[in-house]
Write an enzyme that holds these catalytic residues in place. Structure first.
Site, PDB file in Angstrom:
ATOM      1  N   ASP A   1     -40.891  65.805 -22.434  1.00  0.00           N
ATOM      2  CA  ASP A   1     -41.026  65.998 -23.882  1.00  0.00           C
ATOM      3  C   ASP A   1     -40.787  67.476 -24.199  1.00  0.00           C
ATOM      4  O   ASP A   1     -39.765  68.023 -23.797  1.00  0.00           O
ATOM      5  CB  ASP A   1     -42.402  65.477 -24.326  1.00  0.00           C
ATOM      6  CG  ASP A   1     -42.635  65.551 -25.822  1.00  0.00           C
ATOM      7  OD1 ASP A   1     -42.118  64.690 -26.554  1.00  0.00           O
ATOM      8  OD2 ASP A   1     -43.336  66.478 -26.277  1.00  0.00           O
TER       9      ASP A   1
ATOM     10  N   HIS B   1     -41.792  56.417 -24.017  1.00  0.00           N
ATOM     11  CA  HIS B   1     -41.703  57.872 -23.983  1.00  0.00           C
ATOM     12  C   HIS B   1     -42.488  58.511 -22.853  1.00  0.00           C
ATOM     13  O   HIS B   1     -42.092  59.558 -22.334  1.00  0.00           O
ATOM     14  CB  HIS B   1     -42.201  58.432 -25.321  1.00  0.00           C
ATOM     15  CG  HIS B   1     -42.081  59.918 -25.436  1.00  0.00           C
ATOM     16  ND1 HIS B   1     -40.863  60.548 -25.493  1.00  0.00           N
ATOM     17  CD2 HIS B   1     -43.028  60.899 -25.503  1.00  0.00           C
ATOM     18  CE1 HIS B   1     -41.053  61.863 -25.598  1.00  0.00           C
ATOM     19  NE2 HIS B   1     -42.353  62.098 -25.597  1.00  0.00           N
TER      20      HIS B   1
END
Length: 335
Positions: free
Chosen positions: A114, A312
């Site tokens: 991320d 994610h």
């Protein structure tokens, strides 16, 4: 000269790892460490901590590496600067350099997830002499481009507000999160997980209608399989203590980063690289063209993988696969 790391203590949340706090210019960085061998620096994203690498630390240690997962400034037990501008990308790269020196090392492989992926990429871009291999999880490498980021994000939102724009004004997102930090985290983690992410065509929490909040569109129900109540307790306790302002300030520096890094317009990353994305992750689907361009922008790319059914939180959702890919790549990139 390298600075000695401070005294360590066993981790109560990641068996086999130890806690350390090391001095870097301007503050102190907390980290989890396990194993001996070539250094692998692990950098988390939003809203996570070093705990997000709990599955990778023992696997990398067993593979013959000194695995070190940091709490990025503003998170966990690391220092929390007050000024928004203290969270600009160049400062975070400086922290990573400081950690390597504090651990008595000269080089490291750097792996990020991320926002940590962006930090890792910029470590390799700005200090290729130190960060000799770079692993990017979930967020691909995108070189600097002429469009100011906040202008780009404003266009993405259309009639609604893109979440990065929503995060820009200090205090706004905090007012949504602070009354129930643990609950907000649970909703955010669940909404971005494979199997519980909102299906295509439904309202996304990444877009906020006027007068609404992000949490209004979070997925409700049971936690995703990768996240136990105990895991959520760890994250919740950390963010209850620190708040999320430090974490959100990363988003509030996108234009400063754009200005700071303008000299690297179009720069390619030449270090041996790895990319892993989740097929159900918006970071993968929205940035498919960026991933396709890696053959040009990331000429040192050793391998690239899209994990089917994965969202994610890739190193937590699919720990065994990610560990296997990381160790195979490291044996090639940093033998």
């Amino acid at each position: 000269m390298p600075q000695p790391a401070l005294a360590s203590e066993p981790s109560t949340t990641v068996p086999g790892a130890v806690h350390r706090t090391v001095d870097v210019p301007g503050g102190r960085i907390h980290l989890l460490e396990q194993g001996t061998g070539p250094l692998v620096l692990l950098i988390h994203g939003f809203p996570e901590t070093s705990y997000s690498w709990r599955h990778q630390l023992p696997a990398l240690a067993a593979a013959g590496y000194r695995a070190v997962a940091v709490d990025v400034r503003g998170y966990g037990r690391s220092f929390v600067p007050g000024p928004v501008e203290a969270y600009r990308m160049t400062a975070l790269v400086g922290d990573s350099v400081g950690v390597v020196h504090a651990l008595g090392e000269e080089t490291a492989a750097v792996v990020g997830h991320d926002w940590g992926s962006s930090i890792a990429a910029n470590c390799a871009l700005l200090r290729p002499d130190m960060f000799t291999a770079v692993g990017l999880l979930s967020v691909p490498y995108a070189p600097w481009n002429p469009m100011r980021p906040t202008d780009a994000f404003a266009r993405i939102g259309g009639s609604e507000e893109f979440y990065v724009s929503y995060f820009q004004r200090p205090g706004r997102a905090e007012a949504e999160i602070d009354p129930d930090v643990r609950g907000w985290l649970a909703g955010f983690y669940t909404s971005l997980s494979g199997g519980t992410t909102p299906p295509p065509g439904t309202d996304s929490p990444f877009f906020v209608p006027e007068g609404a909040q992000m949490r209004d569109r979070f997925t409700r129900g049971a936690l995703p399989g990768w996240l136990t109540e105990a895991d959520l307790d760890v994250y919740g306790a950390e963010f209850e203590r620190t708040g999320l302002t430090g974490a959100l300030n990363r988003y509030r520096n996108v234009d400063r980063d754009w200005e700071d890094l303008a000299a690297w317009d179009g720069a390619r990353l030449t270090s041996p690289a790895l990319f892993i994305g989740g097929a159900l992750d918006s970071s993968t689907t929205w940035m498919a063209d960026v991933i396709a361009a890696h053959s040009t922008t990331l000429p040192g790319l050793v391998s690239s993988h899209i994990l089917e059914g994965c969202g994610h939180w890739i190193q937590q959702e699919r720990a065994a696969e990610v560990n296997d890919l990381l160790t195979k790549w490291l044996h090639t990139a940093r033998p």
